[in-house]
Design an enzyme around this catalytic site. Structure first.
Site, PDB file in Angstrom:
ATOM      1  N   LYS A   1       0.824  -1.218   0.000  1.00 36.62           N
ATOM      2  CA  LYS A   1       0.000   0.000   0.000  1.00 36.62           C
ATOM      3  C   LYS A   1       0.862   1.274   0.000  1.00 36.62           C
ATOM      4  O   LYS A   1       2.075   1.225   0.231  1.00 36.62           O
ATOM      5  CB  LYS A   1      -0.935  -0.042   1.217  1.00 36.62           C
ATOM      6  CG  LYS A   1      -1.962  -1.185   1.151  1.00 36.62           C
ATOM      7  CD  LYS A   1      -2.935  -1.120   2.334  1.00 36.62           C
ATOM      8  CE  LYS A   1      -3.977  -2.224   2.249  1.00 36.62           C
ATOM      9  NZ  LYS A   1      -4.984  -2.113   3.353  1.00 36.62           N
TER      10      LYS A   1
ATOM     11  N   TYR B   1     -12.517  -2.213  -3.545  1.00 33.76           N
ATOM     12  CA  TYR B   1     -13.047  -2.235  -2.173  1.00 33.76           C
ATOM     13  C   TYR B   1     -14.571  -2.111  -2.126  1.00 33.76           C
ATOM     14  O   TYR B   1     -15.118  -1.728  -1.087  1.00 33.76           O
ATOM     15  CB  TYR B   1     -12.381  -1.148  -1.333  1.00 33.76           C
ATOM     16  CG  TYR B   1     -10.985  -1.535  -0.853  1.00 33.76           C
ATOM     17  CD1 TYR B   1     -10.796  -2.625  -0.001  1.00 33.76           C
ATOM     18  CD2 TYR B   1      -9.867  -0.803  -1.237  1.00 33.76           C
ATOM     19  CE1 TYR B   1      -9.533  -2.985   0.444  1.00 33.76           C
ATOM     20  CE2 TYR B   1      -8.588  -1.156  -0.790  1.00 33.76           C
ATOM     21  CZ  TYR B   1      -8.444  -2.251   0.058  1.00 33.76           C
ATOM     22  OH  TYR B   1      -7.188  -2.606   0.519  1.00 33.76           O
TER      23      TYR B   1
ATOM     24  N   ASN C   1      -2.091   0.296   6.738  1.00 31.39           N
ATOM     25  CA  ASN C   1      -1.543  -0.941   7.307  1.00 31.39           C
ATOM     26  C   ASN C   1      -0.681  -1.741   6.323  1.00 31.39           C
ATOM     27  O   ASN C   1      -0.579  -2.964   6.423  1.00 31.39           O
ATOM     28  CB  ASN C   1      -2.664  -1.781   7.935  1.00 31.39           C
ATOM     29  CG  ASN C   1      -3.731  -2.150   6.931  1.00 31.39           C
ATOM     30  OD1 ASN C   1      -3.608  -1.845   5.750  1.00 31.39           O
ATOM     31  ND2 ASN C   1      -4.769  -2.815   7.387  1.00 31.39           N
TER      32      ASN C   1
ATOM     33  N   HIS D   1      -2.216  -5.514   1.585  1.00 31.02           N
ATOM     34  CA  HIS D   1      -3.502  -6.191   1.373  1.00 31.02           C
ATOM     35  C   HIS D   1      -3.219  -7.636   1.022  1.00 31.02           C
ATOM     36  O   HIS D   1      -2.233  -7.930   0.338  1.00 31.02           O
ATOM     37  CB  HIS D   1      -4.286  -5.557   0.217  1.00 31.02           C
ATOM     38  CG  HIS D   1      -5.439  -6.421  -0.237  1.00 31.02           C
ATOM     39  ND1 HIS D   1      -6.650  -6.415   0.394  1.00 31.02           N
ATOM     40  CD2 HIS D   1      -5.513  -7.382  -1.207  1.00 31.02           C
ATOM     41  CE1 HIS D   1      -7.439  -7.322  -0.184  1.00 31.02           C
ATOM     42  NE2 HIS D   1      -6.778  -7.913  -1.164  1.00 31.02           N
TER      43      HIS D   1
ATOM     44  N   GLU E   1      -9.649 -10.835  -7.568  1.00 33.87           N
ATOM     45  CA  GLU E   1      -8.729  -9.706  -7.388  1.00 33.87           C
ATOM     46  C   GLU E   1      -7.556  -9.780  -8.362  1.00 33.87           C
ATOM     47  O   GLU E   1      -7.165  -8.757  -8.936  1.00 33.87           O
ATOM     48  CB  GLU E   1      -8.236  -9.680  -5.933  1.00 33.87           C
ATOM     49  CG  GLU E   1      -9.353  -9.344  -4.944  1.00 33.87           C
ATOM     50  CD  GLU E   1      -8.937  -9.446  -3.479  1.00 33.87           C
ATOM     51  OE1 GLU E   1      -9.792  -9.183  -2.617  1.00 33.87           O
ATOM     52  OE2 GLU E   1      -7.768  -9.775  -3.189  1.00 33.87           O
TER      53      GLU E   1
END
Ligand code: UDP
Length: 149
Positions: free
Chosen positions: A20, A60, A123, A126, A137
């Site tokens: 991320k 998302y 965080n 993913h 995905e």
């Protein structure tokens, strides 16, 4: 090759991974991928991209009604990300274990999120939560010929 009983029990899987924007921003892609590779997962496809608003919203979509959705989409488009496909035995569950809990404060010692994540939102990584979602995905970002096992 000859047929072995282990062929039936070994589950070579693929999972989808994102490093991320908080990870690329702090130059941590190599450190995080070292943890991934040390866990026995192989990076079989990889691309550094700037996610578009549309891509992040689609990715998302399951969280569209959650209060953090808007913030999550703007975070995921705030800087470069590295999208990748990981392959290995039980790759989905193994990568989830290596990642650690969503909230780094609850993540186990030695996990990527415990070591590197800034907050529950920022965080660092993913990982797909099921083999079915992994397929969906992966297909959002890679074609079959992008994946070299
Ligand atoms: N997230 C957030 N606030 C929350 C829960 C989740 O900002 O209270 C973000 C966080 O970046 C997380 C992502 O939304 O990684 C997806 O949430 P999910 O519950 O699917 O967690 P994950 O599967 O990533 O551990």
């Amino acid at each position: 090759h000859a047929f072995f009983l282990t062929d039936l029990t070994m589950a070579i899987e693929r999972t989808f991974s994102i490093l991320k924007p908080d990870a690329t921003e702090r130059n941590l892609t190599g450190a995080i991928n070292a943890v991934i590779e040390e866990a026995g997962l192989r990076i079989v496809a990889q691309r550094r991209i700037r996610m578009t608003d549309a891509q992040a919203k689609t990715f998302y979509e399951v969280h569209a009604e959650r209060p953090f959705y808007g913030e999550l989409v703007s975070f995921m488009t705030s800087g470069p990300v590295v999208v990748q496909v990981l392959e290995g035995e039980n790759a989905v569950a193994k990568y989830r274990e290596v990642m650690g809990a969503t909230n780094p404060a609850q993540a186990a010692e030695g996990t990527i999120r415990k070591r590197f994540a800034k907050s529950v939102g920022e965080n660092s990584v993913h990982g797909s939560d099921s083999p079915e979602n992994a397929k969906i995905e992966i297909a959002q970002f890679f074609t079959d010929s992008d994946i070299v096992g």
